[in-house]
Design an enzyme around this catalytic site. Structure first.
Site, short mmCIF file in Angstrom:
data_model
loop_
_atom_site.label_atom_id
_atom_site.label_comp_id
_atom_site.label_asym_id
_atom_site.label_seq_id
_atom_site.Cartn_x
_atom_site.Cartn_y
_atom_site.Cartn_z
N GLY A 17 -4.05 -12.32 -2.16
CA GLY A 17 -4.66 -13.64 -2.28
C GLY A 17 -3.78 -14.72 -1.67
O GLY A 17 -4.27 -15.62 -0.97
N ARG A 94 -1.72 0.06 -7.00
CA ARG A 94 -1.01 1.25 -7.48
C ARG A 94 0.49 1.05 -7.29
O ARG A 94 0.94 0.24 -6.49
CB ARG A 94 -1.48 2.51 -6.76
CG ARG A 94 -1.16 2.55 -5.28
CD ARG A 94 -1.52 3.89 -4.68
NE ARG A 94 -1.49 3.80 -3.22
CZ ARG A 94 -1.26 4.82 -2.42
NH1 ARG A 94 -1.02 6.02 -2.90
NH2 ARG A 94 -1.26 4.66 -1.11
N ASN A 133 -8.61 -1.64 -4.99
CA ASN A 133 -8.70 -0.17 -4.92
C ASN A 133 -9.16 0.48 -6.21
O ASN A 133 -8.92 -0.05 -7.28
CB ASN A 133 -7.32 0.39 -4.55
CG ASN A 133 -7.13 0.39 -3.04
OD1 ASN A 133 -8.05 0.65 -2.30
ND2 ASN A 133 -5.90 0.11 -2.62
N ASP A 161 -6.94 0.48 7.94
CA ASP A 161 -6.65 1.83 8.44
C ASP A 161 -6.85 1.90 9.95
O ASP A 161 -6.07 2.52 10.67
CB ASP A 161 -7.53 2.85 7.70
CG ASP A 161 -7.39 2.70 6.20
OD1 ASP A 161 -6.24 2.79 5.71
OD2 ASP A 161 -8.39 2.46 5.50
N HIS A 189 -10.97 5.29 1.85
CA HIS A 189 -9.65 4.66 2.00
C HIS A 189 -8.70 5.38 1.04
O HIS A 189 -8.37 4.90 -0.04
CB HIS A 189 -9.75 3.17 1.69
CG HIS A 189 -8.44 2.45 1.74
ND1 HIS A 189 -7.69 2.34 2.88
CD2 HIS A 189 -7.74 1.81 0.77
CE1 HIS A 189 -6.59 1.66 2.62
NE2 HIS A 189 -6.59 1.33 1.33
P1 NAD Z 1 -1.62 -8.17 -7.19
O1 NAD Z 1 -1.33 -7.48 -8.47
O2 NAD Z 1 -0.52 -8.86 -6.48
O3 NAD Z 1 -2.79 -9.23 -7.40
C1 NAD Z 1 -3.96 -8.92 -8.04
C2 NAD Z 1 -4.50 -10.21 -8.64
O4 NAD Z 1 -5.80 -9.94 -9.14
C3 NAD Z 1 -3.65 -10.74 -9.80
O5 NAD Z 1 -3.43 -12.11 -9.64
C4 NAD Z 1 -4.52 -10.43 -11.01
O6 NAD Z 1 -4.29 -11.33 -12.09
C5 NAD Z 1 -5.90 -10.59 -10.41
N1 NAD Z 1 -6.97 -9.94 -11.17
C6 NAD Z 1 -6.94 -8.80 -11.88
N2 NAD Z 1 -8.12 -8.58 -12.47
C7 NAD Z 1 -8.93 -9.59 -12.11
C8 NAD Z 1 -10.29 -9.95 -12.40
N3 NAD Z 1 -11.05 -9.17 -13.20
N4 NAD Z 1 -10.79 -11.05 -11.84
C9 NAD Z 1 -10.05 -11.83 -11.05
N5 NAD Z 1 -8.76 -11.59 -10.75
C10 NAD Z 1 -8.21 -10.48 -11.28
O7 NAD Z 1 -2.32 -7.10 -6.23
P2 NAD Z 1 -2.51 -7.17 -4.64
O8 NAD Z 1 -1.31 -6.60 -3.99
O9 NAD Z 1 -2.99 -8.52 -4.26
O10 NAD Z 1 -3.67 -6.07 -4.45
C11 NAD Z 1 -4.96 -6.29 -4.95
C12 NAD Z 1 -5.80 -5.04 -4.80
O11 NAD Z 1 -5.99 -4.74 -3.40
C13 NAD Z 1 -5.15 -3.77 -5.38
O12 NAD Z 1 -6.14 -3.00 -6.04
C14 NAD Z 1 -4.62 -3.04 -4.15
O13 NAD Z 1 -4.48 -1.66 -4.37
C15 NAD Z 1 -5.72 -3.36 -3.16
N6 NAD Z 1 -5.40 -3.18 -1.74
C16 NAD Z 1 -6.39 -2.68 -0.94
C17 NAD Z 1 -6.16 -2.51 0.42
C18 NAD Z 1 -7.24 -1.97 1.31
O14 NAD Z 1 -6.98 -1.75 2.50
N7 NAD Z 1 -8.43 -1.73 0.85
C19 NAD Z 1 -4.91 -2.86 0.96
C20 NAD Z 1 -3.93 -3.37 0.12
C21 NAD Z 1 -4.19 -3.52 -1.24
C1 LMR Z 2 -2.90 0.20 1.45
O1 LMR Z 2 -3.49 1.04 2.13
O2 LMR Z 2 -1.85 -0.35 1.84
C2 LMR Z 2 -3.47 -0.21 0.13
O3 LMR Z 2 -4.64 0.52 -0.16
C3 LMR Z 2 -2.49 -0.16 -0.98
C4 LMR Z 2 -2.18 1.25 -1.40
O4 LMR Z 2 -2.23 1.51 -2.62
O5 LMR Z 2 -1.90 2.09 -0.54
#
Ligand code: NAD
Ligand code: LMR
Length: 328
Positions: A17, A94, A133, A161, A189
């Site tokens: 964010g 994770r 995720n 990816d 993913h």
């Molecule tokens: P983070 O822990 O830094 O931030 C997550 C935020 O979401 C926190 O501020 C938390 O309070 C908030 N949150 C949790 N539950 C919530 C809800 N119900 N409503 C609103 N806000 C809520 O995590 P991050 O590093 O920003 O990652 C976020 C997600 O994205 C994770 O699940 C991570 O695995 C995923 N991710 C996906 C990809 C992809 O390619 N698809 C890549 C990177 C990370």
């Molecule tokens: C990524 O691919 O970087 C994210 O999905 C975070 C993760 O758990 O690997």
């Protein structure tokens, strides 16, 4: 003046964010002439409320000319009211040693609730990109809980990816990454994803497999598929700026068009390639603009690629089975 586009972001206090919001407000999503309205929702706790206040103070201090309005929302319904473009980021990431599917229990319910709220109040033309995720199955949960919205309004982020695959190719061939085209990623993913190099072009010319040495080729698929884990190990936290950047690429290409380039999106299957209808699967897509995409059909398949698709499909089916209680 052009009407601002209403954009909703969950998880604004998190790592992704913190990068995503500033890129959107700077104009990286819709370009330099399109104002935006940001609506944000994080968990309701004293800590997160204070963090969000700080993030908004910083957004304000950037004096972004395109940021027409921003609101910290108290609940999902306020967040999604008439939303046109939605990034569902808020979810637990994770840690070392975990698989993304281990997050299903922790995160699945979030997407049930958000799907229901989107169903009730979002713009009927909304475009949703799920980042949290395991993103494919979370997007599936949200889509199923929003039956009055078109399934093609929902997608999950697999552009990261594809970007990773393009970057590995560019490094190996020592060419600028902008010249790398027609690399895309099938499936989930997760570690079962299949990055496909068979149609690779650089600078408009086909690149045959013989351009790569065997050892690099053998490592390519696992290297892309486990890149997220490699980053967690190196950084002590999951990818953030690169994920935000990929989310911008995904949404921009979807809404504005990808200029004839193949782009990877996890979208509900239309039955192509033997993937059951509705399953949120990474496909090569064309994005002609105006929020449309088309899954590229009838690409030639080899027995090896078919087998790869079966493995990643079956993993997604097992994930769906595990969240049956969250589906209407
Ligand atoms: P983070 O822990 O830094 O931030 C997550 C935020 O979401 C926190 O501020 C938390 O309070 C908030 N949150 C949790 N539950 C919530 C809800 N119900 N409503 C609103 N806000 C809520 O995590 P991050 O590093 O920003 O990652 C976020 C997600 O994205 C994770 O699940 C991570 O695995 C995923 N991710 C996906 C990809 C992809 O390619 N698809 C890549 C990177 C990370
Ligand atoms: C990524 O691919 O970087 C994210 O999905 C975070 C993760 O758990 O690997």
């Amino acid at each position: 003046m052009t009407r601002p586009i209403r954009i909703a972001v969950t998880g604004p206090c998190g790592q992704i964010g913190y990068s995503l919001l500033f890129r959107i407000a700077a104009g990286d999503l819709f370009g330099p002439n399109q104002p935006v309205e940001l609506r944000m929702l994080d968990r309701n706790s004293a800590e997160q409320n204070s963090k969000l206040k700080g993030v908004m103070m910083e957004l304000s201090d950037c004096a972004f000319p395109l940021l027409a309005e921003m609101t910290a929302c108290p609940d999902e319904k306020t967040l999604f009211q008439d939303a046109e473009c939605v990034f569902l980021v808020g979810a637990r990431p994770r840690g070392p040693g975990m698989d993304r599917a281990d997050l299903l229990t922790a995160n699945g319910e979030i997407f049930q609730k958000q799907g229901r709220a989107l169903d009730e109040v979002a713009s009927r033309d909304v475009r949703v990109c799920v980042v949290g995720n395991p993103c494919n199955t979370n997007a599936y949960i949200a889509m199923k809980n929003a039956p009055s919205l078109a399934p093609h309004s929902f997608s999950a982020l697999m552009r990261l990816d594809q970007n990773r695959a393009m970057a590995r190719v560019a490094e190996k061939l020592n060419v600028p990454v902008k010249t790398v085209e027609q690399v895309f990623v099938w499936g989930n993913h997760s570690n079962t994803m299949y990055p496909d190099l068979r149609f690779l072009r650089t600078g408009g010319r086909r690149v045959e497999e013989s351009a790569f040495d065997q050892e690099w080729l053998e490592q390519f698929v696992p290297n892309v598929a486990t890149r997220g884990g490699q980053i967690i190990k190196a950084r002590g936290a999951s990818s953030a700026a690169s994920a935000a950047s990929a989310a911008i690429d995904h949404m921009r290409d979807w809404i504005l068009g990808a200029e004839g380039k193949i782009t990877t999106m996890a979208v509900p299957s239309d039955g192509s390639y033997g993937i059951p209808e509705g399953l949120m699967f990474g496909f090569p897509c064309m994005c002609p603009g105006e929020g449309q995409y088309q899954i590229i059909k009838d690409l030639p398949m080899t027995p090896e690629v078919k087998q790869r698709l079966v493995v990643t499909r079956d993993e997604l089916l097992a994930e769906v089975e595990a969240v049956k209680h969250l589906l209407p």
